[in-house]
Every structure is written in C-alpha cells, then in structure tokens.
Design a protein around this motif. Structure first.
Motif, short mmCIF file in Angstrom:
data_model
loop_
_atom_site.label_atom_id
_atom_site.label_comp_id
_atom_site.label_asym_id
_atom_site.label_seq_id
_atom_site.Cartn_x
_atom_site.Cartn_y
_atom_site.Cartn_z
N MET A 291 89.40 45.11 -18.19
CA MET A 291 90.24 46.09 -17.48
C MET A 291 90.32 45.77 -15.99
N LYS A 292 91.22 46.46 -15.32
CA LYS A 292 91.32 46.37 -13.86
C LYS A 292 90.60 47.57 -13.26
N ILE A 293 89.85 47.32 -12.19
CA ILE A 293 89.19 48.39 -11.46
C ILE A 293 89.77 48.41 -10.06
N GLY A 294 90.10 49.59 -9.57
CA GLY A 294 90.65 49.72 -8.22
C GLY A 294 89.69 50.45 -7.31
N THR A 295 89.28 49.80 -6.25
CA THR A 295 88.45 50.43 -5.23
C THR A 295 88.96 49.97 -3.87
N PRO A 296 88.83 50.78 -2.85
CA PRO A 296 89.21 50.32 -1.51
C PRO A 296 88.32 49.15 -1.08
N PHE A 297 88.92 48.05 -0.70
CA PHE A 297 88.18 46.85 -0.32
C PHE A 297 87.20 47.17 0.82
N GLY A 298 85.96 46.75 0.65
CA GLY A 298 84.94 46.94 1.67
C GLY A 298 84.26 48.29 1.63
N SER A 299 84.65 49.15 0.70
CA SER A 299 84.04 50.48 0.59
C SER A 299 82.74 50.38 -0.21
N THR A 300 81.96 51.45 -0.17
CA THR A 300 80.76 51.51 -0.98
C THR A 300 81.10 51.34 -2.45
N ALA A 301 82.18 51.98 -2.89
CA ALA A 301 82.61 51.86 -4.29
C ALA A 301 82.95 50.41 -4.64
N HIS A 302 83.59 49.70 -3.71
CA HIS A 302 83.93 48.29 -3.93
C HIS A 302 82.67 47.46 -4.15
N PHE A 303 81.68 47.65 -3.30
CA PHE A 303 80.46 46.87 -3.44
C PHE A 303 79.70 47.24 -4.70
N TYR A 304 79.73 48.51 -5.10
CA TYR A 304 79.11 48.88 -6.38
C TYR A 304 79.83 48.20 -7.53
N SER A 305 81.16 48.11 -7.45
CA SER A 305 81.91 47.49 -8.55
C SER A 305 81.61 46.00 -8.65
#
Length: 169
Positions: A122-136
């Motif tokens: 699947m595709k995952i969308g997170t704001p680049f450089g955010s905490t969510a991005h690094f978790y992903s």
C-alpha cells in the motif's frame, strides 16, 4: 523644522514606540491544546503586552525551517523534528512540554487493517520530515513489510495524503 518642533515630534515617536506591541508568531498543529483554544477564540488579543499571531503548520520540519529563517518565534514540535533540527545546528530551546506521547503514537488506518502485514504493497502518506514520517520509515525495519511512500513532500501532497493516512495502492 525648528528645534522647538523637533522635541514634540521626537516625544510622539518615543510614545508610539513605547506603545507598539512586539509580535510573536506561534506555530501550531491541529490538536487539542489549551493555547489553540486561545488562538481560535482570540483570547490573546488585548490580554498581553505582545501581539500573538497564531499560524497553523503542516509538519514539524517546515516549522523548524521557519524558526531557523526567523519566520516563527515559537512552535509546537514533535521530538523527531526537534532532534533533527538540533543535529543540524538550529538553535532551539524547549520551555514547554505539551504532552508525552510514549506508547500513545499510532498510525491511523482504514478499517480492516489490523497489523503491519496488512500494509504490504500500500501507499502511506505522511508529511515529509514529521514525526509520523519517521515512524513510518521504522515500520519496515521492525516488520519486514514493504509499502510505498505517497508524495507528501509538498503542501499539495500533504493535502492529498492527509496527515497520516493509508492510501489505496
């Protein structure tokens, strides 16, 4: 202008400077924080000797760039963007901890996705450089699951991907 006219003009300028309020730009993210209620309801207006301008932010990395460039004085930041900024040499000082996340962090997903294995392909969308991005980026390390990162590096990509959202493959 005569010397007699300079003094009143100088006094008026000093009085204006003394009454001019300093502007503080506050970056925030949409989450339940007391200061966000104050921003939304205008409670800072007239209550302080400074003018607080509340500015929504889409990701911690963007807020850090704005702090580094002098476009924000204060911002709520996740631990990952703050640590990355300090490692880059951005001068930051922590004076308020909004909340401790610990195990409360989560990846928000659609119904039917119950484990990292369900994210395969699947595709995952997170704001680049955010905490969510690094978790992903950590999910594949601990689970072996491979997925695509949606283009969330631009504001348009962030809107398309939402803050943290699994997109259809």
């Amino acid at each position: 202008m005569s010397a007699r006219g300079v003094w009143p003009a100088a006094l008026l300028l000093l009085a204006a400077a003394a009454t001019a309020r300093e502007v503080v730009r506050l970056g925030y993210f949409t989450e339940a924080q007391p200061f966000e209620v104050a921003c939304a309801r205008g409670w800072f207006e007239g209550e302080l000797d400074i003018e607080v301008v509340c500015l929504p932010q889409s990701a911690g990395v963007g807020a850090v760039s704005k702090i580094d460039d002098g476009d924000l004085e204060i911002s709520l930041l996740g631990s990952t963007p703050a640590a990355a900024a300090i490692a880059r040499g951005v001068r930051l000082r922590n004076f308020y901890v909004a909340h401790l996340k610990g195990e409360s962090q989560a990846l928000l997903v659609r119904p039917g996705i119950v484990s990292p294995a369900d994210l395969q392909g699947m595709k995952i969308g997170t704001p680049f450089g955010s905490t969510a991005h690094f978790y992903s980026t950590y999910i594949p390390v601990v689970s072996g699951v491979e997925f695509q990162d949606a283009d969330a590096k631009t504001p348009a990509g962030q809107l398309a991907a939402a803050d943290v959202r699994v997109l259809e493959p």
